[in-house]
Structure formats: structure tokens, C-alpha cells
Scaffold this active site. Structure first.
Site, PDB file in Angstrom:
ATOM      1  N   GLU A  59       0.860  -1.175   0.000  1.00 23.40           N
ATOM      2  CA  GLU A  59       0.000   0.000   0.000  1.00 23.40           C
ATOM      3  C   GLU A  59       0.898   1.226   0.000  1.00 23.40           C
ATOM      4  O   GLU A  59       1.955   1.237   0.644  1.00 23.40           O
ATOM      5  CB  GLU A  59      -0.920   0.035   1.221  1.00 23.40           C
ATOM      6  CG  GLU A  59      -1.792   1.280   1.266  1.00 23.40           C
ATOM      7  CD  GLU A  59      -2.906   1.217   2.292  1.00 23.40           C
ATOM      8  OE1 GLU A  59      -3.810   2.068   2.249  1.00 23.40           O
ATOM      9  OE2 GLU A  59      -2.892   0.299   3.136  1.00 23.40           O
ATOM     10  N   CYS A 266      -6.803   1.056   2.919  1.00 19.64           N
ATOM     11  CA  CYS A 266      -7.559   2.285   3.151  1.00 19.64           C
ATOM     12  C   CYS A 266      -7.548   3.224   1.954  1.00 19.64           C
ATOM     13  O   CYS A 266      -8.543   3.900   1.690  1.00 19.64           O
ATOM     14  CB  CYS A 266      -7.007   3.006   4.378  1.00 19.64           C
ATOM     15  SG  CYS A 266      -7.380   2.164   5.933  1.00 19.64           S
ATOM     16  N   ASN A 398     -12.557  -3.223   1.914  1.00 17.67           N
ATOM     17  CA  ASN A 398     -11.480  -3.241   2.896  1.00 17.67           C
ATOM     18  C   ASN A 398     -11.952  -2.610   4.193  1.00 17.67           C
ATOM     19  O   ASN A 398     -12.262  -1.421   4.229  1.00 17.67           O
ATOM     20  CB  ASN A 398     -10.271  -2.454   2.367  1.00 17.67           C
ATOM     21  CG  ASN A 398      -9.183  -2.290   3.410  1.00 17.67           C
ATOM     22  OD1 ASN A 398      -8.401  -3.194   3.648  1.00 17.67           O
ATOM     23  ND2 ASN A 398      -9.124  -1.111   4.031  1.00 17.67           N
ATOM     24  N   GLU A 399     -12.073  -3.382   5.246  1.00 14.53           N
ATOM     25  CA  GLU A 399     -12.327  -2.889   6.600  1.00 14.53           C
ATOM     26  C   GLU A 399     -13.576  -2.002   6.703  1.00 14.53           C
ATOM     27  O   GLU A 399     -13.579  -0.994   7.397  1.00 14.53           O
ATOM     28  CB  GLU A 399     -11.108  -2.127   7.123  1.00 14.53           C
ATOM     29  CG  GLU A 399      -9.874  -2.987   7.262  1.00 14.53           C
ATOM     30  CD  GLU A 399      -8.716  -2.267   7.921  1.00 14.53           C
ATOM     31  OE1 GLU A 399      -8.893  -1.114   8.369  1.00 14.53           O
ATOM     32  OE2 GLU A 399      -7.625  -2.858   7.999  1.00 14.53           O
TER      33      GLU A 399
END
Length: 845
Positions: A59, A266, A398-399
Site C-alpha cells: 500500500e 484504506c 477493505n475494513e
């Protein structure tokens, strides 16, 4: 640069009772009766371990890509830095304007119809005033301390330019240090014509430095326009143009990862709520779109990175896929599900935008796998890769913190992908934590819908990892498989790495359910750290692996094809009751507390404070914030201060009730009510209105690292007084809010510092005995291989040292040491060093 290392190997060998030298080492006689026993069942059939068991997660956080893995040396090469990326940015960030030899002019960044490309909006305009010689232009300072250059190395320069000067504009490109001393012979270019054209050349460095500068200056008069000013080392990974920084890519390749999760977590799903402005065609807010990252680099957009800086997209999907292919890894892209995570809570209500993102995902699979006759497969071929990349997995989301909204969108992505590409595995997720309401709800939805694979994420204390080796033992084998996409122990010391190693033995033992796992994050620029711990650290010319890098590399290079069943016995420990001081805290919030009381189950008051006589019983645990008694209650008034804990009354009773009244006055969050407080790094707290007033949770802090014990959605209202009660019964905690049971947990797990797993390497015919001893005493262990016939020599690799040690730029003391040892039998006794991970590769006959 040479680093200090080597002494650890001798110390380790001595501690293990092994001689070092040209002769084969021998095992010393055991000094004590074995405390532990590992019994191997060589006839038993363990679980198969996937070739993709361990991988990496890339990332662009900590300047991991631009200024890191992406080898471009020029920062802000296309003059696209804007306040939208970072409030301190301008189009001239990293650039300074100036003259040489009396040169004069003016420099400004421009965004108008004369731009190089519709998605490359901003360029540099130089208005020159040099009729009698002299030059004027700009200088780039690069990343960190400057450009890293090696004597004799070649660097490829390129720039897009245009001029309105009738006879053209002479341009000089120089490499020099901060004082102006030359670092390469100058490069002379002649820009001609008022249409954009690319100009190239090569500079050869004359000396080594990490403080270089690049200047582009022009003579004459008129207006010169510049964009995409670039300088690449010729020596990139595998020599690829627009390629990767070789030392970082080689460190990643040395891990031998089975997969690459990309291009982030993120930064993918945040900002994805926004569509395109119909008039301009530009995003209303710039967010990660894979289509912006492919094609010629001068046509790629830049991005306001979630982590607070500009992302050039020079390292895009094509380069990621190519790197995965180069190192033999499976690419695993993550696409936004249009529901945010990472501390945000939004879901799109734009149906057209959702449909477009679903189509973009289908197009991504076509880009990776489609024939050259297809639209996106054709683009891949034009970029130099007609052969399909062989994509097999796509992760959606994602999350996400809104489980039902996420899963509704996930199902639409999944249906569309499976309808067109039935062989693609579509990966879901379970939110940002290892437990809690979001985690439970998402697993419920994933199981009910027969999802193939679920991505779990967690960052916890070393103690958590040492207490949860058996986490996956009880997972439903008929349910979804697990992809552990992000995990790490919360620091970068050897103790953290040993805790991770102990946990990895449990992952391998459960390799039938945990199919893939990747430590995170991968990379960190030492001068731009936004998250730690990290696996590989670097500056502009050096890189070094953390202690966890060494442990991960050891596991990833010695996986084996299947586990061999084992049983292990040894000393155990008992759960400890939750005792300690009580605490009050706030986080970016002003709050008032009153009527504090701790009572025994029979009603006996153990402590009470209504603050009528002040707050003399309370002392700071974290000396932050402004605490004062106001109107007979205890108030913390600073809405900017974080982690402001005060504590009182050391509670030694194992059964007690702690109650307090709490009122939020102002700020971003709610209340933090502590219990079992030992010190600033070891406590429990009930966090109500946490995560920007969206969630409640009990967090347990151990040596500074936190883990979630229980969590669910929650918010608090400013001005409302809440009755909070925490009931502790030994290791069991029940939580009451305004007289209603809110939740609870039992913390009866015990730390298990000794862990093991045995795997078989079919190709070499070896058993790989993997033992982690994460405690201060040596572990004398009886290893019983049953009736298996083995050779008496084995290859042993040990990582050990001071548990508080870490690898840094100046020294890397934690390194693996490999030796050959004698004395291996079908049953033998071995002394495993304190704070060590040991791999024994034992040849079978």
C-alpha cells in the site's frame, strides 16, 4: 553500506551448545530434564499448505511507492501537488525557481486548456528574460535529503516541453549538490515548436551522494512550458523502464512471496463515494480508480492519497502485475465496494456510480486476462504484455464499518464477476478488527452466502498473538476460507517478531482454513512514517529489514508442502484476574465525570469520590489534557488532547463493580473509562463514542499495544449524562450503560510463549521442525519423531537476541544464523535458546 553484524551468530551457537567452524557442530549434552515434549506422528496426514500461503501487502503508505519502491527520483514531477493532497502543498512543492549566470525569468504552475493531457492538468510555465546569456529555470530537491546517485551510474532524464520562441529554446539539465557543485556533465537539449513533445537524455554521475539536486534551466526569451520532468536510475529492478528501485524490489523478491495484495487497503475504499463531474469529466474528489493508473505515464492522473500526500500513479496496475509476475507471485487486487472503512462510515446512494465501479472491476479482469482483441486486453498488449497475467482472485472492499451496507454491495460485485468470470475467486472481508459486532455480523453474512474467502485484519499486542495460537483451530471447515490480509504485532522489536512467529505456527497448523497471510504494512520511508510497525525500512539510498522481515523471510522460504501432525506438552499458566487502578480518560473530547464508586459484591464501598473536596485521589497516567474540579465534578476541558488518563484507587479485589456518571461537553468522541490500570501501557478501558463517535469497545492495552475485547456501534450525545457501570468478576467483565447490559467478555486466555509446528518438504525429503521460544529462559525439549529414520546431521537456522532489540539504519543486529548440527535421532533432546525462533531441516532416510 556495511552494517555491524556477525557476533550474534557466535553467541547463538554457544547458547545452543553448538560449535562453530569448519567441522560439523555437535550438540552438547542437555543440562536439564526436558520441560517440553514435541511428539511427531510421521504416519499421520496433516493438512496441505498452499504455495500461496505467505505473501505481501503493498500500500502507498509511509511514502512506500512514490519516493520508495517506484524508482522515480523527481518529486512532484508533473507539478500536480495541490492543497487537496496536503494543505502544505503547492504546484511548486519540492521545486525552487532561480537563475544561473545572471539568468532571469518568472516561474508559475498553470492549469489551462494548454495542458499536456486532460488528466495531467498542471504544468510549469517559465517566462524567460535572457537575451544576452544566462539561464533561468527550476531545481528539484527529490525525497528525503535529495537524489541518491552512484558514481558511474547512468540516469535517464525526460521532459515534455513546448516553446513559443521562434528559434527554439536551449535547455540545460544538470545534476549537482545543494551547494551547486556538479555531480554529472550537463545535458543540453533544444526545445522546438509550440506543441508538446518528449525530450530525453542520459546523465552519468561522477560521484556518490544522497544529497543530489536536478536543475532544468533555459536560455533566451519567450515562454517555455514543462511537464513530467523525470529522472530514473538506469539500474532499476530487472532493468525495466518506469521501473522499481532495485534494492527494495530485491528485498521483497527475497521473501519469495506467494501473492501480492495491492494496491492498498484504506487508500482504495476511502474517497470512493465520489463520481465524475459531467462538465469536466474529472472526479468531484480524486479517489483511487485503477483505470487512472494504466497507459502512458503522462496520461495518468495523480491522486490525493488517503495518507495525506500526492500519489503519482507511475507505479500503477500494469507495474504491479508485472512485478508480481517477475517474482512468481499471484496478484490479488482490492477494489472499492463503495462503502468506506478505516474510521469512516459512509455508503453510496448513487446507483450509477455503483454500476460503474462494478463495470470497472469487470474491465480490470479483462485488462489482466483478456485477449489482445479485447478493449482492455488490447491496452495491456500495447503496454508491452500481450500475454495475460493470469488473475485468479479479486477482493472487494477493505475494513468496512457498515456490515450490511457493505455486504449488499459485495453481493452485486460478486454476482457480476462470477457471471462473466466464473473461475475468479471473489474475496470478502470481516471489517477492521479480530472481534466485535462488525466482525461477527460480517462473518454471519459471509457464511450464510457461502462466500469462498474472507479477509481478516488485526494489529494487536505481542501478548495477544501469544495467547491466540489456537484462534483458527475451531473455525468451521465447511465455511469460507480465511485470507489474513493484514496483521502485525504493535512494535518493531524482536519480541514482536517472536510473537508473530509463534502465531504463524498456528496459521500453518490450520493451513486448510487459513489459505493466505500477509504481514502489513510492507514499506516505510524513515522520513515519512505514518504507520508502524513496518516490514522493510528505507531512506533515499539505503534499506534494511526489520526483525519481523527476518522472521517472515525464514517462514516464507521454509514453508513445506504439508503439516505433519504433532502433540506438544509443557508447563502452562493460569488466567489472571483483572485488578489494578480505575481510570478516567478522554480523546479529543471535553467530558465531565462525577460520583465515582467501586463496591464489592456485598455492597462494601472500596472507593468513592464525588469530588466535593477536590481530586486529590487522582494522579495522571498520561500527563495530557486539562483536568480540574468544576462545580463539584471532575472535568477534562481540552478538546484537542488525546489519551488524557488519570487514575485512582488500586483495586486488589478480584470481584468488584466500578460505576461513574459521565457527560460529554464538546469534541469528536465520547468517554474512556479505565479499569485494571497498571501503567500508561497496560490497562483496559471502555471506549464509548470512539472512532469519531461511531463505535463503543473495550480495548486492552498490553505494553502499549491495544486489542479489542468487545465492540459494537455506539455514539454519545453532547450534554447527556450517562450512568456507566463495569462489573468485574475475576476474568469476566459485564458492561452496563444506563442500567442496561451493553456487552461483556471473559479474558481468560493464557500466554503461551512456546509454540511449534512441523512440516514436510516433499522435494527435499526433509522435515522442518519450527520452534518458537518467546520467553527469557531456555526451553529444554524432547523431540520424538516416532519411528522415522533420519540422518544425524540437520541444517539449523536460528534468530535470537535481546527481545527489545530492533534493526535500524545504522545496525541490523537481528539476523538469521544457519549452521549444520549433529546428534539428530528419531528421538533427541534439544535446548532452544531464550527469545528465539529455530528451524531444523531434518533429512529423512
Amino acid at each position: 553500506m556495511l552494517r555491524r553484524r556477525g557476533l550474534l551468530g557466535l553467541a547463538t551457537a554457544a547458547l545452543m551448545g553448538v560449535s562453530v567452524g569448519s567441522a560439523a557442530p555437535t550438540v552438547a549434552a542437555p543440562a536439564a530434564v526436558p520441560e517440553y515434549q514435541i511428539k511427531v506422528d510421521p504416519a499421520g496426514r496433516g493438512v496441505e499448505i498452499s504455495d500461496r500461503m505467505y505473501g505481501i501487502f503493498i500500500e502507498d503508505i509511509n511514502f512506500a511507492a512514490d519516493g520508495g519502491l517506484y524508482a522515480e527520483l523527481v518529486r512532484n514531477r508533473s507539478f500536480e501537488f495541490l492543497p487537496a493532497d496536503n494543505q502544505s502543498y503547492t504546484g511548486m512543492t519540492a521545486w525552487t525557481a532561480g537563475g544561473a549566470g545572471g539568468g532571469a525569468g518568472a516561474a508559475a504552475t498553470v492549469d489551462d486548456a494548454g495542458r499536456l493531457d486532460e488528466r495531467n492538468r498542471t504544468y510549469l510555465r517559465l517566462d524567460l528574460s535572457n537575451p544576452d546569456g544566462g539561464r533561468f529555470g527550476v531545481t528539484n530537491a527529490g525525497y528525503n535529503t535529495g537524489f541518491a546517485l552512484g558514481a558511474g551510474e547512468r540516469y535517464d532524464f525526460s521532459v515534455w516541453a513546448r516553446t513559443d520562441a521562434p528559434g527554439g529554446t536551449p535547455v540545460t539539465v544538470t545534476l549537482h549538490d545543494a551547494d551547486g557543485a556538479a555531480l554529472a556533465a550537463p545535458l543540453a537539449l533544444s526545445v522546438r515548436g509550440d506543441g508538446w513533445a518528449k525530450y530525453t537524455g542520459t546523465l552519468r554521475a561522477t560521484r556518490t551522494t544522497d544529497r543530489g539536486r536536478l536543475s532544468v534551466r533555459a536560455a533566451g526569451t519567450g515562454t517555455l512550458r514543462l511537464d513530467m520532468v523525470s529522472l530514473f536510475p538506469r539500474d532499476t529492478y530487472k532493468g525495466r523502464p518506469n521501473g522499481l528501485r532495485r534494492d527494495l524490489a530485491e528485498k521483497i523478491a527475497a521473501l519469495r512471496p506467494g501473492f501480492i495484495r495491492l494496491p492498498g487497503g484504506c487508500l482504495v475504499n476511502t474517497g470512493s463515494m465520489y463520481g465524475y463531474d459531467a462538465a469536466s469529466g474529472f472526479p468531484r474528489a480524486r479517489s483511487y480508480q485503477w483505470k487512472d493508473t494504466v497507459g502512458a505515464v503522462e496520461t495518468r492522473a495523480t491522486n490525493a492519497n488517503f495518507w495525506g500526500y500526492n500519489q503519482s500513479y507511475g507505479l500503477g496496475y500494469f507495474e504491479y502485475f508485472q512485478f508480481a509476475e517477475d517474482i512468481g507471485a499471484m496478484p490479488l487486487p482490492v477494489v472499492p465496494a463503495l462503502v468506506t472503512g478505516c474510521g469512516q462510515n459512509r455508503a453510496t446512494d448513487d446507483e450509477a456510480l455503483l454500476r460503474r465501479h462494478i463495470q470497472d472491476t469487470l474491465d480490470l479482469v479483462e485488462f489482466a486476462n483478456g485477449p489482445v482483441t479485447s478493449t482492455w486486453g488490447g491496452l495491456r498488449a500495447r503496454m508491452g504484455h500481450p500475454k495475460p497475467f493470469g488473475l485468479t482472485h479479486v477482493a472487494v472492499g477493505n475494513e468496512e464499518n457498515l456490515p450490511d451496507q457493505f455486504f449488499a454491495n459485495f453481493q452485486r460485485f460478486r454476482s457480476a464477476i462470477e457471471a462473466r468470470y466464473p473461475d475468479i475467486t471473489v474475496v470478502s472481508n470481516s471489517g477492521p478488527d479480530d472481534a466485535g459486532g462488525t466482525f461477527d455480523r460480517l462473518w454471519e453474512l459471509n457464511r450464510a452466502s457461502d462466500v469462498d474467502m474472507v479477509d481478516e485484519h488485526y494489529y494487536n499486542s505481542p501478548t495477544w498473538f501469544l495467547q491466540n495460537n489456537a484462534r483458527y483451530d475451531a473455525y468451521d471447515r465447511a465455511g469460507p476460507q480465511v485470507f489474513l490480509g493484514e496483521y502485525a504485532s504493535q512494535d518493531n522489536k524482536l519480541l514482536n517478531s517472536l510473537a508473530e512467529a509463534a502465531y504463524m505456527t498456528g496459521l500453518e497448523r490450520n493451513a486448510d482454513i487459513v489459505k493466505m497471510a500477509s504481514y502489513a504494512p510492507l514499506l516505510a520511508n524513515i522520513d515519512h512514517v505514518q504507520w508502524r510497525p513496518d516490514l522493510i525500512w528505507f531512506d533515499n539510498d539505503e534499506s534494511w529489514g526489520s526483525t519481523s522481515y527476518q522472521v517472515q523471510k525464514l517462514f516464507m522460504n521454509n514453508v513445506g508442502d504439508r503439516t505433519v501432525p504433532t502433540t506438544m506438552t509443557g508447563p502452562g499458566s493460569q488466567p489472571q484476574p483483572i485488578t489494578g487502578r480505575i481510570g478516567l480518560s478522554t480523546w479529543a473530547t471535553s467530558a465531565t465525570y462525577d460520583d465515582v464508586k467501586v463496591t464489592a459484591p456485598d455492597g462494601t464501598v472500596l472507593f468513592g469520590d464525588d469530588f466535593s473536596t477536590g481530586a486529590g485521589a487522582w494522579t495522571p497516567v498520561a500527563n495530557r489534557g486539562t483536568w480540574a474540579v468544576v462545580d463539584g465534578a471532575y472535568t477534562q476541558s481540552d478538546t484537542a488532547a488525546q489519551d488524557t488518563m488519570v487514575a485512582a484507587a488500586d483495586i486488589t479485589a478480584t470481584d468488584y463493580d466500578y460505576s461513574v456518571k459521565a457527560t460529554k461537553n464538546a469534541g469528536a468522541e465520547g468517554f474512556l473509562v479505565g479499569f485494571g490500570v497498571k501503567d500508561s501501557g497496560n490497562f483496559y478501558w471502555w471506549n464509548l463514542g470512539g472512532w469519531n463517535n461511531t463505535q463503543g469497545a473495550v480495548e486492552k492495552a498490553t505494553n502499549g499495544g491495544k486489542e479489542i475485547m468487545v465492540a459494537k456501534p455506539n455514539s454519545v450525545t453532547t450534554g447527556t449524562t450517562y450512568d456507566i457501570r463495569i462489573q468485574v468478576r475475576g476474568t469476566k467483565v459485564t458492561l452496563f450503560l444506563d442500567g442496561q447490559e451493553w456487552g461483556g467478555f471473559t479474558d481468560d486466555r493464557v500466554t503461551q510463549p512456546f509454540a511449534q509446528v512441523v512440516t514436510r518438504d516433499d522435494a527435499s525429503g526433509e522435515l522442518i521442525v519450527k520452534v518458537v521460544n518467546a520467553q527469557e529462559k531456555a526451553a529444554v525439549t524432547r523431540v520424538d519423531l516416532g519411528r522415522l529414520r533420519v540422518r544425524d546431521k540437520a541444517r539449523m537456522t536460528v534468530i535470537t537476541g535481546d527481545p527489545g532489540e530492533q534493526n535500524t539504519r545504522t545496525a541490523e543486529p537481528i539476523q538469521p544464523v544457519t549452521t549444520t548440527v549433529d546428534g539428530i535421532r528419531s528421538a533427541f533432546t534439544w535446548t532452544f535458546a531464550p527469545y528465539s525462533v529455530t528451524f531444523l531441516r531434518i533429512k529423512t532416510r
